[in-house]
Enzyme design. Structure first.
Site, PDB file in Angstrom:
ATOM      1  N   ASN A   1       0.845  -1.193   0.000  1.00  0.00           N
ATOM      2  CA  ASN A   1       0.000   0.000   0.000  1.00  0.00           C
ATOM      3  C   ASN A   1       0.880   1.243   0.000  1.00  0.00           C
ATOM      4  O   ASN A   1       2.108   1.155   0.036  1.00  0.00           O
ATOM      5  CB  ASN A   1      -0.965  -0.030   1.195  1.00  0.00           C
ATOM      6  CG  ASN A   1      -0.214  -0.081   2.501  1.00  0.00           C
ATOM      7  OD1 ASN A   1       0.481   0.856   2.857  1.00  0.00           O
ATOM      8  ND2 ASN A   1      -0.335  -1.200   3.216  1.00  0.00           N
TER       9      ASN A   1
ATOM     10  N   ASP B   1      -4.165  -6.098   5.172  1.00  0.00           N
ATOM     11  CA  ASP B   1      -5.207  -6.883   5.830  1.00  0.00           C
ATOM     12  C   ASP B   1      -5.231  -8.315   5.306  1.00  0.00           C
ATOM     13  O   ASP B   1      -5.658  -9.222   5.994  1.00  0.00           O
ATOM     14  CB  ASP B   1      -6.570  -6.214   5.617  1.00  0.00           C
ATOM     15  CG  ASP B   1      -6.676  -4.925   6.437  1.00  0.00           C
ATOM     16  OD1 ASP B   1      -6.287  -4.968   7.622  1.00  0.00           O
ATOM     17  OD2 ASP B   1      -7.116  -3.890   5.900  1.00  0.00           O
TER      18      ASP B   1
ATOM     19  N   LYS C   1       8.336 -17.563 -10.464  1.00  0.00           N
ATOM     20  CA  LYS C   1       7.552 -16.478 -11.049  1.00  0.00           C
ATOM     21  C   LYS C   1       6.383 -17.056 -11.859  1.00  0.00           C
ATOM     22  O   LYS C   1       6.570 -17.971 -12.667  1.00  0.00           O
ATOM     23  CB  LYS C   1       8.467 -15.649 -11.958  1.00  0.00           C
ATOM     24  CG  LYS C   1       7.795 -14.437 -12.521  1.00  0.00           C
ATOM     25  CD  LYS C   1       8.715 -13.689 -13.456  1.00  0.00           C
ATOM     26  CE  LYS C   1       7.911 -12.674 -14.251  1.00  0.00           C
ATOM     27  NZ  LYS C   1       8.634 -12.169 -15.393  1.00  0.00           N
TER      28      LYS C   1
ATOM     29  N   PRO D   1      -2.270 -11.620  10.442  1.00  0.00           N
ATOM     30  CA  PRO D   1      -2.539 -11.460  11.881  1.00  0.00           C
ATOM     31  C   PRO D   1      -2.803  -9.995  12.204  1.00  0.00           C
ATOM     32  O   PRO D   1      -2.185  -9.117  11.595  1.00  0.00           O
ATOM     33  CB  PRO D   1      -1.251 -11.929  12.539  1.00  0.00           C
ATOM     34  CG  PRO D   1      -0.201 -11.818  11.486  1.00  0.00           C
ATOM     35  CD  PRO D   1      -0.891 -12.031  10.178  1.00  0.00           C
ATOM     36  N   ASP D   2      -3.723  -9.737  13.105  1.00  0.00           N
ATOM     37  CA  ASP D   2      -3.979  -8.353  13.524  1.00  0.00           C
ATOM     38  C   ASP D   2      -3.032  -8.039  14.688  1.00  0.00           C
ATOM     39  O   ASP D   2      -3.211  -8.509  15.814  1.00  0.00           O
ATOM     40  CB  ASP D   2      -5.437  -8.182  13.947  1.00  0.00           C
ATOM     41  CG  ASP D   2      -5.784  -6.704  14.124  1.00  0.00           C
ATOM     42  OD1 ASP D   2      -4.956  -5.970  14.715  1.00  0.00           O
ATOM     43  OD2 ASP D   2      -6.865  -6.299  13.686  1.00  0.00           O
TER      44      ASP D   2
ATOM     45  N   PHE E   1      -4.089   3.238  15.238  1.00  0.00           N
ATOM     46  CA  PHE E   1      -4.440   4.292  14.287  1.00  0.00           C
ATOM     47  C   PHE E   1      -5.593   3.793  13.424  1.00  0.00           C
ATOM     48  O   PHE E   1      -5.727   2.596  13.212  1.00  0.00           O
ATOM     49  CB  PHE E   1      -3.239   4.645  13.388  1.00  0.00           C
ATOM     50  CG  PHE E   1      -2.429   5.770  13.949  1.00  0.00           C
ATOM     51  CD1 PHE E   1      -1.752   5.617  15.146  1.00  0.00           C
ATOM     52  CD2 PHE E   1      -2.348   6.988  13.292  1.00  0.00           C
ATOM     53  CE1 PHE E   1      -1.005   6.658  15.681  1.00  0.00           C
ATOM     54  CE2 PHE E   1      -1.608   8.034  13.813  1.00  0.00           C
ATOM     55  CZ  PHE E   1      -0.943   7.874  15.001  1.00  0.00           C
TER      56      PHE E   1
ATOM     57  N   LYS F   1     -13.731   0.451  16.448  1.00  0.00           N
ATOM     58  CA  LYS F   1     -12.406  -0.183  16.316  1.00  0.00           C
ATOM     59  C   LYS F   1     -11.729  -0.329  17.683  1.00  0.00           C
ATOM     60  O   LYS F   1     -11.114  -1.346  17.979  1.00  0.00           O
ATOM     61  CB  LYS F   1     -11.538   0.680  15.384  1.00  0.00           C
ATOM     62  CG  LYS F   1     -10.521  -0.103  14.627  1.00  0.00           C
ATOM     63  CD  LYS F   1      -9.990   0.665  13.435  1.00  0.00           C
ATOM     64  CE  LYS F   1     -10.952   0.566  12.251  1.00  0.00           C
ATOM     65  NZ  LYS F   1     -10.511   1.361  11.106  1.00  0.00           N
TER      66      LYS F   1
ATOM     67  N   LYS G   1     -10.667  -4.022  18.820  1.00  0.00           N
ATOM     68  CA  LYS G   1      -9.248  -4.390  18.910  1.00  0.00           C
ATOM     69  C   LYS G   1      -8.779  -4.503  20.364  1.00  0.00           C
ATOM     70  O   LYS G   1      -7.762  -5.110  20.630  1.00  0.00           O
ATOM     71  CB  LYS G   1      -8.396  -3.335  18.213  1.00  0.00           C
ATOM     72  CG  LYS G   1      -8.830  -3.069  16.781  1.00  0.00           C
ATOM     73  CD  LYS G   1      -7.826  -3.592  15.811  1.00  0.00           C
ATOM     74  CE  LYS G   1      -8.212  -3.194  14.398  1.00  0.00           C
ATOM     75  NZ  LYS G   1      -7.245  -3.638  13.414  1.00  0.00           N
TER      76      LYS G   1
HETATM   77  N1  CTP Z   1      -3.363  -3.142  12.388  1.00  0.00           N
HETATM   78  C1  CTP Z   1      -2.548  -4.136  12.812  1.00  0.00           C
HETATM   79  N2  CTP Z   1      -2.527  -5.346  12.180  1.00  0.00           N
HETATM   80  C2  CTP Z   1      -3.327  -5.564  11.126  1.00  0.00           C
HETATM   81  C3  CTP Z   1      -4.163  -4.557  10.671  1.00  0.00           C
HETATM   82  C4  CTP Z   1      -4.162  -3.363  11.322  1.00  0.00           C
HETATM   83  O1  CTP Z   1      -1.823  -3.931  13.783  1.00  0.00           O
HETATM   84  N3  CTP Z   1      -3.282  -6.752  10.505  1.00  0.00           N
HETATM   85  C5  CTP Z   1      -3.396  -1.883  13.131  1.00  0.00           C
HETATM   86  C6  CTP Z   1      -2.843  -0.701  12.396  1.00  0.00           C
HETATM   87  O2  CTP Z   1      -1.457  -0.521  12.657  1.00  0.00           O
HETATM   88  C7  CTP Z   1      -3.656   0.437  12.977  1.00  0.00           C
HETATM   89  C8  CTP Z   1      -5.004  -0.212  13.176  1.00  0.00           C
HETATM   90  O3  CTP Z   1      -4.741  -1.576  13.375  1.00  0.00           O
HETATM   91  O4  CTP Z   1      -3.177   0.828  14.244  1.00  0.00           O
HETATM   92  C9  CTP Z   1      -5.886  -0.020  11.994  1.00  0.00           C
HETATM   93  O5  CTP Z   1      -6.863  -0.974  12.020  1.00  0.00           O
HETATM   94  P1  CTP Z   1      -7.590  -1.490  10.718  1.00  0.00           P
HETATM   95  O6  CTP Z   1      -8.678  -2.379  11.150  1.00  0.00           O
HETATM   96  O7  CTP Z   1      -6.654  -2.016   9.701  1.00  0.00           O
HETATM   97  O8  CTP Z   1      -8.075  -0.137  10.261  1.00  0.00           O
HETATM   98  P2  CTP Z   1      -8.491   0.299   8.897  1.00  0.00           P
HETATM   99  O9  CTP Z   1      -7.458  -0.001   7.864  1.00  0.00           O
HETATM  100  O10 CTP Z   1      -8.902   1.692   9.108  1.00  0.00           O
HETATM  101  O11 CTP Z   1      -9.616  -0.802   8.758  1.00  0.00           O
HETATM  102  P3  CTP Z   1     -11.081  -0.808   8.228  1.00  0.00           P
HETATM  103  O12 CTP Z   1     -10.893  -1.349   6.865  1.00  0.00           O
HETATM  104  O13 CTP Z   1     -11.728  -1.742   9.181  1.00  0.00           O
HETATM  105  O14 CTP Z   1     -11.554   0.593   8.313  1.00  0.00           O
END
Ligand code: CTP
Length: 398
Positions: A210, A278, A288, A305-306, A325, A339, A343
């Site tokens: 990204n 995500d 390749k 993993p979150d 964030f 969120k 979380k």
């Molecule tokens: N985060 C993380 N690990 C992931 C995804 C996100 O630690 N696999 C953390 C990011 O560093 C940030 C927060 O979670 O602190 C963002 O959450 P996320 O759910 O990814 O937020 P958005 O991208 O805003 O998600 P959404 O699509 O649900 O709006």
């Protein structure tokens, strides 16, 4: 800084040449530098270059302090606001730890009542040796401040910890040391910051990623370090230089980022700004992918993993304060609050990315959402947002 005085002890090591660059930075900031050059140090830099840059006499010999421009070693040791040792060799550290006083540098270190900042530089095996590590612990326990050493390629051809910290980093540590403990309320606290994107490989040449620049996370790591915290910055690929006095661990995938974060625990505070992918490909092809007769392949994705949720639920290892964030374009507070609950973190910095230029830009409009309430902060530079957040972290932790 203008008007401050530093006594700089230059020890013997290949990195001694960097002491000259440090002198230049100090002089540029209006700091008076009085140099002591050890016998070994003089093998690497000449008294003449030090003298020219410092615009002061170079002190080398314990028993030559009686000439007309000289001063006694006690007087010399107190003639500055701070003593900096760069490079601090294993020998100088050992002498200081043991209280030896057999030359001008060690005698000065024993006699001084001023704060001492050491920037070690030596071969990595010498650095990792139990004797040096014990000396380090002894000196730290007595209040000696340290900056570095860095990890990297060494003059001896080996790779590891032992490189002298870069002169701007030593300069930063010098300023922090002069400011004293009141300016560093996070001294003794450990902080973990994630930043940047993650990169999830599809095959050896293609990847999912990204546009995160990492700027906000790097600014937060820098702001926390400036306040004295011991900061580990776990970063995905960015084009940014590591902030001064921050330990950076570079990773690529979400799985690597999680492992690096877990390895950095325990921490008092975790600020997770990384734009973690995500999803990742269910499998990474070893070779390749080729355009075949079968047409375009379908990518199977699985969740990564979150990291925020995992650290928030880390049990005994959970940092006291976990900050996430959220990038939102609409219903900012409601989405951020959901969120926060989902979380399990303590605060969410909700980032309004509806305006063009926030992603990758230098300014940010954020809202701080806590279990108690919400605040919206005015549009500010990412450095200012970082400074403000760091101050809030001090209020929460100290
Ligand atoms: N985060 C993380 N690990 C992931 C995804 C996100 O630690 N696999 C953390 C990011 O560093 C940030 C927060 O979670 O602190 C963002 O959450 P996320 O759910 O990814 O937020 P958005 O991208 O805003 O998600 P959404 O699509 O649900 O709006």
């Amino acid at each position: 800084m203008s008007g401050q005085r530093v006594l700089l002890i230059v020890g013997g090591g290949v990195a001694a040449y960097k002491a000259l660059e440090l002198v230049r930075l100090l002089r540029k900031a209006g700091v008076a530098v009085r140099p002591i050059l050890t016998r070994a140090g003089a093998q690497f830099v000449t008294p003449l270059s030090l003298e020219a840059l410092c615009e002061d006499k170079v002190y080398q010999d314990l028993f030559a302090l009686t000439d007309d421009s000289g001063m006694g070693h006690i007087e010399l040791s107190r003639s500055a606001d701070l003593v900096v040792v760069a490079p601090a060799t294993a020998d100088l550290m050992a002498k200081a730890a043991a209280g030896l006083a057999d030359d001008l540098a060690s005698t000065t270190l024993l006699a001084t009542d001023k704060p001492v900042l050491m920037a070690p530089a030596m071969n990595l095996r010498m650095w990792l040796h139990a004797a040096t590590q014990a000396n380090l612990a002894t000196l730290k326990a007595r209040g000696v401040l340290f900056v570095g050493p860095d990890e990297g390629a060494m003059a001896c051809g080996e790779f590891g910890p032992g490189r002298l910290a870069e002169p701007p980093v030593i300069f930063e540590a010098f300023m922090a040391a002069l400011a004293g403990p009141a300016a560093r309320p996070l001294l003794g606290k450990r902080a973990l910051v994630t930043a940047g994107p993650t990169v999830e490989p599809i095959d050896p040449v293609r990847l999912l990623t990204n546009r995160s620049s990492g700027k906000q996370g790097y600014a937060i790591a820098e702001a926390l370090a400036r306040l004295g915290a011991d900061v580990t910055l776990v970063s995905g690929p960015t084009g940014l230089a590591a902030p001064p006095a921050v330990k950076r661990v570079q990773v690529e995938t979400a799985d690597q980022m999680l492992a690096a974060c877990q390895a950095a625990l325990p921490a008092d505070v975790a600020v997770l700004t990384a734009a973690v992918a995500d999803w990742k490909p269910a499998q990474t092809e070893g070779l390749k992918l080729k355009k075949g007769q079968t047409g375009a392949p379908t990518l199977q994705l699985v969740e990564t993993p979150d990291i925020l949720a995992t650290l928030s639920k880390a049990g005994a290892q959970r940092p006291r304060l976990v900050v996430g964030f959220a990038a939102e374009t609409n219903d900012l507070e409601a989405n951020a609050r959901a969120k926060l609950a989902r979380k399990g973190c303590d605060w969410i910095i909700a980032n309004d990315v509806s305006q063009a230029g926030v992603m990758g830009g230098d300014e940010n409009t954020v809202n701080l959402i806590t279990h108690e309430g919400a605040e919206s902060w005015p549009m500010a530079s990412k450095a200012e947002v970082a400074r403000r957040l760091a101050e809030r972290i001090v209020q929460a932790l100290v």
